[in-house]
Scaffold this motif. Structure first.
Motif, mmCIF file in Angstrom:
data_model
loop_
_atom_site.group_PDB
_atom_site.id
_atom_site.type_symbol
_atom_site.label_atom_id
_atom_site.label_comp_id
_atom_site.label_asym_id
_atom_site.label_seq_id
_atom_site.Cartn_x
_atom_site.Cartn_y
_atom_site.Cartn_z
ATOM 1 N N VAL A 10 34.975 57.242 58.659
ATOM 2 C CA VAL A 10 35.803 57.272 57.370
ATOM 3 C C VAL A 10 36.220 55.847 56.974
ATOM 4 C CG1 VAL A 10 38.029 57.674 56.464
ATOM 5 C CG2 VAL A 10 36.753 59.429 57.630
ATOM 6 N N ALA A 61 32.991 54.142 55.295
ATOM 7 C CA ALA A 61 32.765 54.706 54.213
ATOM 8 C C ALA A 61 33.764 54.012 53.247
ATOM 9 C CB ALA A 61 32.742 56.125 54.205
ATOM 10 N N GLY A 62 35.009 53.857 53.707
ATOM 11 C CA GLY A 62 36.145 53.275 52.735
ATOM 12 C C GLY A 62 35.742 51.767 52.166
ATOM 13 N N VAL A 92 29.707 54.465 47.980
ATOM 14 C CA VAL A 92 30.206 55.449 48.337
ATOM 15 C C VAL A 92 30.522 56.324 47.208
ATOM 16 C CG1 VAL A 92 31.993 56.951 49.504
ATOM 17 C CG2 VAL A 92 31.016 55.088 50.653
ATOM 18 N N VAL A 106 33.899 60.720 46.034
ATOM 19 C CA VAL A 106 34.193 59.485 46.946
ATOM 20 C C VAL A 106 34.650 60.157 48.344
ATOM 21 C CG1 VAL A 106 35.466 57.484 47.584
ATOM 22 C CG2 VAL A 106 34.558 57.826 45.505
ATOM 23 N N LEU A 107 35.675 61.050 48.221
ATOM 24 C CA LEU A 107 36.369 61.697 49.354
ATOM 25 C C LEU A 107 35.223 62.615 50.029
ATOM 26 C CD1 LEU A 107 39.740 62.660 47.949
ATOM 27 C CD2 LEU A 107 39.302 60.742 49.649
ATOM 28 N N ASP A 114 31.840 62.201 50.034
ATOM 29 C CA ASP A 114 30.990 61.294 51.015
ATOM 30 C C ASP A 114 31.519 60.638 51.964
ATOM 31 O OD1 ASP A 114 29.155 61.640 49.089
ATOM 32 O OD2 ASP A 114 29.088 59.704 47.970
ATOM 33 N N MET A 115 32.860 60.446 51.987
ATOM 34 C CA MET A 115 33.577 59.717 53.264
ATOM 35 C C MET A 115 33.771 60.908 54.203
ATOM 36 S SD MET A 115 36.648 57.551 51.281
ATOM 37 C CE MET A 115 37.434 57.178 52.851
ATOM 38 N N ARG A 149 30.212 61.420 55.741
ATOM 39 C CA ARG A 149 29.987 60.092 56.745
ATOM 40 C C ARG A 149 30.977 60.202 58.064
ATOM 41 N NH1 ARG A 149 29.192 54.225 54.818
ATOM 42 N NH2 ARG A 149 27.776 55.136 53.305
ATOM 43 N N GLY A 150 32.173 60.638 57.938
ATOM 44 C CA GLY A 150 32.933 60.540 58.897
ATOM 45 C C GLY A 150 32.538 61.918 59.978
#
Length: 201
Positions: A96, A99-100, A105, A121-122, A124-125, A128-129
């Motif tokens: 996370v 990604a931030g 992202v 965006v959330l 994709d985060m 990835r997390g």
């Protein structure tokens, strides 16, 4: 004339007294061996030291349930589970975070000029997390399990266990991409584990 005779008699009595004491001392057996037997030998009494005598608090006897819980917590399965959960949490947080700070992202590859929404965006985060969390959990579980098994087999707890475990873990992960990647993974993980062990110890 009487004084010299008296002195000679005294000297004779002194010499006879010294010889008598020497002969008595030679006849008396030395007690050093007996003292050593009682101090450090077979006759030494082994005393069970009570913690209360030493000024410490008395420790209660452990029950069977407590012993079972301790043996379970020291098992390789429990250590692997803890490492898996810890790796999952750490990997998720790391994913996370990366990604931030990534500017790509949420961007659609088909339309890179379009501004992504907060939901994209959330999403994709989160993806990835989750990916990082799975990878970290697998690596942590493999490393902890192999290190515990190696430590149990060797009967020693030193830096070599971490190096062997790192080599096995890195080699197992790298062999999916080929022999060369497996060898590089083994060496890289072993060197990283050795550096961590040197820093911690």
């Amino acid at each position: 004339m009487a004084a010299p005779a008296k002195s000679t008699d005294a000297s004779i009595s002194v010499t006879t007294g010294q010889s008598a004491t020497v002969s008595v001392a030679e006849n008396v057996p030395l007690q050093y061996s007996l003292i050593l037997d009682h101090l450090i030998g077979d006759k030494r009494q082994i005393k069970d030291l009570n913690p209360t005598v030493m000024g410490a608090l008395p420790s209660p006897q452990k029950t069977k349930e407590q012993k079972m819980i301790e043996s379970g917590m020291e098992s390789c399965a429990f250590k692997s589970l803890i490492a898996c959960v810890g790796g999952f949490v750490l990997g998720g947080a790391f994913g996370v975070f990366t990604a931030g700070i990534d500017s790509n992202v949420g961007i659609d590859p088909k339309d890179p000029l379009r501004t992504p929404t907060a939901r994209e965006v959330l999403r994709d985060m989160g993806q990835r997390g989750m990916s990082y969390a799975k990878n970290f959990a697998i690596v942590g579980a493999m490393f902890s399990c192999t290190e515990c098994l190696i430590e149990s087999h060797r009967g020693k707890s030193d830096w070599k266990n971490a190096v062997y475990s790192g080599c096995i873990t890195g080699g197992a992960i790298g062999f999916r991409a080929g022999l060369k990647a497996g060898v590089l993974g083994c060496g890289g993980f072993a060197a990283f584990s050795a550096a961590i062990e040197y820093y911690l110890r």
